[in-house]
Design a protein around this motif. Structure first.
Motif, PDB file in Angstrom:
ATOM      1  N   GLU A  76      -0.438   3.135 -17.991  1.00 46.43           N
ATOM      2  CA  GLU A  76      -0.007   2.068 -17.096  1.00 46.43           C
ATOM      3  C   GLU A  76       1.138   2.475 -16.182  1.00 46.43           C
ATOM      4  O   GLU A  76       1.302   1.922 -15.096  1.00 46.43           O
ATOM      5  CB  GLU A  76       0.404   0.835 -17.912  1.00 46.43           C
ATOM      6  CG  GLU A  76      -0.775   0.164 -18.599  1.00 46.43           C
ATOM      7  CD  GLU A  76      -0.356  -1.097 -19.323  1.00 46.43           C
ATOM      8  OE1 GLU A  76       0.806  -1.494 -19.168  1.00 46.43           O
ATOM      9  OE2 GLU A  76      -1.202  -1.667 -20.028  1.00 46.43           O
ATOM     10  N   LYS A 112       1.680   4.749 -11.411  1.00 43.80           N
ATOM     11  CA  LYS A 112       1.561   3.785 -10.320  1.00 43.80           C
ATOM     12  C   LYS A 112       0.591   4.262  -9.263  1.00 43.80           C
ATOM     13  O   LYS A 112       0.848   5.231  -8.564  1.00 43.80           O
ATOM     14  CB  LYS A 112       2.936   3.556  -9.686  1.00 43.80           C
ATOM     15  CG  LYS A 112       3.714   2.458 -10.353  1.00 43.80           C
ATOM     16  CD  LYS A 112       4.848   2.034  -9.459  1.00 43.80           C
ATOM     17  CE  LYS A 112       5.462   0.770 -10.034  1.00 43.80           C
ATOM     18  NZ  LYS A 112       6.528   0.274  -9.178  1.00 43.80           N
ATOM     19  N   ASN A 113      -0.508   3.550  -9.126  1.00 49.73           N
ATOM     20  CA  ASN A 113      -1.532   3.844  -8.111  1.00 49.73           C
ATOM     21  C   ASN A 113      -1.922   5.319  -8.065  1.00 49.73           C
ATOM     22  O   ASN A 113      -2.301   5.835  -7.018  1.00 49.73           O
ATOM     23  CB  ASN A 113      -1.074   3.402  -6.726  1.00 49.73           C
ATOM     24  CG  ASN A 113      -1.208   1.904  -6.540  1.00 49.73           C
ATOM     25  OD1 ASN A 113      -0.272   1.267  -6.131  1.00 49.73           O
ATOM     26  ND2 ASN A 113      -2.360   1.324  -6.850  1.00 49.73           N
ATOM     27  N   LEU A 130      -8.319   2.830  -3.640  1.00 52.25           N
ATOM     28  CA  LEU A 130      -7.047   2.132  -3.427  1.00 52.25           C
ATOM     29  C   LEU A 130      -7.265   0.785  -2.735  1.00 52.25           C
ATOM     30  O   LEU A 130      -6.517  -0.169  -2.970  1.00 52.25           O
ATOM     31  CB  LEU A 130      -6.084   2.998  -2.617  1.00 52.25           C
ATOM     32  CG  LEU A 130      -5.441   4.166  -3.378  1.00 52.25           C
ATOM     33  CD1 LEU A 130      -4.608   5.021  -2.442  1.00 52.25           C
ATOM     34  CD2 LEU A 130      -4.586   3.645  -4.538  1.00 52.25           C
ATOM     35  N   CYS A 168      -7.981  -1.492  -5.479  1.00 48.75           N
ATOM     36  CA  CYS A 168      -6.745  -1.765  -6.235  1.00 48.75           C
ATOM     37  C   CYS A 168      -5.885  -2.810  -5.534  1.00 48.75           C
ATOM     38  O   CYS A 168      -5.335  -3.723  -6.166  1.00 48.75           O
ATOM     39  CB  CYS A 168      -5.939  -0.476  -6.434  1.00 48.75           C
ATOM     40  SG  CYS A 168      -6.725   0.726  -7.524  1.00 48.75           S
ATOM     41  N   ARG A 169      -5.766  -2.677  -4.208  1.00 48.30           N
ATOM     42  CA  ARG A 169      -4.982  -3.661  -3.446  1.00 48.30           C
ATOM     43  C   ARG A 169      -5.643  -5.035  -3.484  1.00 48.30           C
ATOM     44  O   ARG A 169      -4.965  -6.064  -3.572  1.00 48.30           O
ATOM     45  CB  ARG A 169      -4.817  -3.184  -2.001  1.00 48.30           C
ATOM     46  CG  ARG A 169      -3.814  -2.053  -1.837  1.00 48.30           C
ATOM     47  CD  ARG A 169      -3.498  -1.792  -0.371  1.00 48.30           C
ATOM     48  NE  ARG A 169      -4.652  -1.249   0.340  1.00 48.30           N
ATOM     49  CZ  ARG A 169      -4.918   0.047   0.441  1.00 48.30           C
ATOM     50  NH1 ARG A 169      -4.118   0.927  -0.144  1.00 48.30           N
ATOM     51  NH2 ARG A 169      -5.968   0.460   1.102  1.00 48.30           N
ATOM     52  N   ASP A 180      -4.851  -6.483  -6.761  1.00 51.14           N
ATOM     53  CA  ASP A 180      -3.432  -6.344  -7.092  1.00 51.14           C
ATOM     54  C   ASP A 180      -3.218  -5.515  -8.368  1.00 51.14           C
ATOM     55  O   ASP A 180      -2.384  -5.844  -9.221  1.00 51.14           O
ATOM     56  CB  ASP A 180      -2.787  -7.728  -7.249  1.00 51.14           C
ATOM     57  CG  ASP A 180      -1.259  -7.647  -7.167  1.00 51.14           C
ATOM     58  OD1 ASP A 180      -0.762  -6.733  -6.480  1.00 51.14           O
ATOM     59  OD2 ASP A 180      -0.586  -8.471  -7.801  1.00 51.14           O
ATOM     60  N   TYR A 181      -3.985  -4.444  -8.486  1.00 48.88           N
ATOM     61  CA  TYR A 181      -3.833  -3.525  -9.619  1.00 48.88           C
ATOM     62  C   TYR A 181      -2.923  -2.377  -9.191  1.00 48.88           C
ATOM     63  O   TYR A 181      -3.165  -1.726  -8.178  1.00 48.88           O
ATOM     64  CB  TYR A 181      -5.189  -2.976 -10.064  1.00 48.88           C
ATOM     65  CG  TYR A 181      -5.095  -1.916 -11.143  1.00 48.88           C
ATOM     66  CD1 TYR A 181      -4.770  -2.268 -12.454  1.00 48.88           C
ATOM     67  CD2 TYR A 181      -5.327  -0.575 -10.849  1.00 48.88           C
ATOM     68  CE1 TYR A 181      -4.685  -1.308 -13.447  1.00 48.88           C
ATOM     69  CE2 TYR A 181      -5.249   0.393 -11.829  1.00 48.88           C
ATOM     70  CZ  TYR A 181      -4.925   0.028 -13.133  1.00 48.88           C
ATOM     71  OH  TYR A 181      -4.834   0.974 -14.106  1.00 48.88           O
ATOM     72  N   LYS A 182      -1.827  -2.159  -9.959  1.00 49.15           N
ATOM     73  CA  LYS A 182      -0.842  -1.157  -9.566  1.00 49.15           C
ATOM     74  C   LYS A 182      -0.821   0.049 -10.512  1.00 49.15           C
ATOM     75  O   LYS A 182       0.047   0.902 -10.405  1.00 49.15           O
ATOM     76  CB  LYS A 182       0.539  -1.796  -9.494  1.00 49.15           C
ATOM     77  CG  LYS A 182       0.654  -2.853  -8.397  1.00 49.15           C
ATOM     78  CD  LYS A 182       2.053  -3.400  -8.317  1.00 49.15           C
ATOM     79  CE  LYS A 182       2.283  -4.283  -7.106  1.00 49.15           C
ATOM     80  NZ  LYS A 182       1.209  -5.139  -6.694  1.00 49.15           N
ATOM     81  N   GLY A 183      -1.756   0.109 -11.424  1.00 45.27           N
ATOM     82  CA  GLY A 183      -1.798   1.223 -12.364  1.00 45.27           C
ATOM     83  C   GLY A 183      -2.601   2.400 -11.816  1.00 45.27           C
ATOM     84  O   GLY A 183      -2.954   2.458 -10.638  1.00 45.27           O
TER      85      GLY A 183
END
Length: 371
Positions: free
Chosen positions: A84, A87-88, A128, A131-132, A135-138
């Protein structure tokens, strides 16, 4: 003619879809990505497998109207969670059927999966975006695989380039243009660059497999150390000059290289075909009889024309002239920046002629072969 989509586009589409399904828990049957060319690719998803911590799916490669050996192949992407605190972080790896780089000078460093820079950028961009959206930042780990890749690899340039175990994930525009010559030019550039990175400032070039096989049988020079330039002799010279090569040896069948003796640097038949006229012109200089000149002009193949010249007893003189003129036009194309040599052969007569500096190449090639 219908264009298709590259293995890079297929990998990016599959990765985007798998990431979406993993992060949302929702199933998708198709996905859209934007290629670097700006053309949208709407891909259908196949063989979807969903788990709690990973999702995989495939996209079928569609090469359009281009005769692409990978058309119909399924390109898979598996997406997994990583720790986790990453980050991205998008980690891209190659799985089964994706080649591994073993020699320097290629798009990827030695040891990496043969997933080229642009496809990697495409995959990262599309994932990505998902992910945006959620709102997933892992972090995510993406594995690209091609179950048929190891078998298909044998029909590609990869073994010559030192890419083992599978095909490459390629594409700079994201699309495959029908009958495009760009793929051939890209391959020539890669082979030349790879040789230059290995420290060589000289290169043996041949238009095709006949020339490479002749080099192997006659001089014992390994096929993998030569560069196949197809019809693009002029372009190969331009690339070699730009990369800083100092010397080039061109070996080829008389049917191809006679055109170079007339200053023709793209030897494809649709560009120019004055083989018999050039052979007759060089024969005129050696005062071959008019009746034989006429026979040369009426020949269908250069092998047939060579036999007519041989009957005149002046085959060696004519071929030496041709070899000299080939070198003249090659050096002219290089702007005098490279020393050029050539070897001419025919299927029936073997070696027909070689330039004066060709003998020095045998020493170079022997030394390299021993390394």
């Amino acid at each position: 003619m219908r264009y298709g989509f590259t293995t890079g586009s297929c990998a990016a589409a599959a990765a985007k879809a798998a990431a979406y399904m993993l992060l949302t828990g929702l199933k998708k049957t198709e996905i859209t990505i934007e290629t670097p060319k700006g053309i949208l690719y709407n891909a259908k998803l196949l063989d979807i497998m969903c788990g709690e911590n990973e999702v995989s799916c495939a996209v079928e490669k569609d090469g359009g109207d281009d005769p692409d050996i990978t058309t119909g192949t399924w390109i898979y992407a598996k997406v997994l969670y990583v720790e986790e605190n990453a980050k991205n972080e998008i980690i891209i790896e190659g799985g089964i059927g994706v080649g591994r780089v073993t020699k320097p000078g290629l798009d990827q460093p030695v040891g990496n999966a043969a997933i080229n820079r642009v496809p990697r950028e495409m995959i990262k961009k599309e994932v990505l975006e998902v992910c945006r959206l959620v709102d997933y930042k892992g972090g995510l780990r993406i594995e690209i695989s091609v179950p048929e890749g190891e078998k298909l690899c044998e029909r590609t340039f990869n073994p010559r380039l030192g890419i083992v175990g599978g095909i490459s994930i390629l594409g700079t525009s994201g699309i495959v243009e029908p009958m495009s010559s760009q793929a051939l030019l890209d391959t020539i550039q890669v082979e030349l660059r790879q040789r230059r990175v290995l420290g060589f400032d000289y290169v043996a070039v041949s238009p095709g497999n006949y020339g490479l096989e002749f080099m192997r049988k006659t001089y014992g020079y390994d096929l993998d150390k030569s560069v196949k330039c197809s019809n693009f002799i002029g372009a190969a010279i331009d690339m070699a000059v730009e990369m800083g090569f100092q010397k080039m040896l061109l070996t080829g069948h008389i049917g191809k290289l006679i055109k170079v003796a007339g200053g023709i640097m793209n030897t494809h038949s649709k560009e120019a075909d004055c083989r018999m006229e050039l052979l007759a012109a060089f024969s005129v200089k050696e005062q071959i009889e008019p009746l034989q000149l006429r026979r040369i002009l009426e020949c269908v193949t250069t092998e047939e024309a060579v036999s007519v010249i041989e009957e005149s007893g002046k085959l060696q003189q004519v071929m030496e002239q041709i070899a000299e003129r080939i070198c003249y036009y090659m050096e002219n194309r290089s702007g005098g920046k490279m020393k050029m040599d050539c070897i001419l052969f025919s299927n029936e007569y073997g070696e027909l002629a070689k330039s004066k500096g060709a003998e020095e190449w045998f020493i170079l090639l022997e030394q390299e072969q021993a390394q």
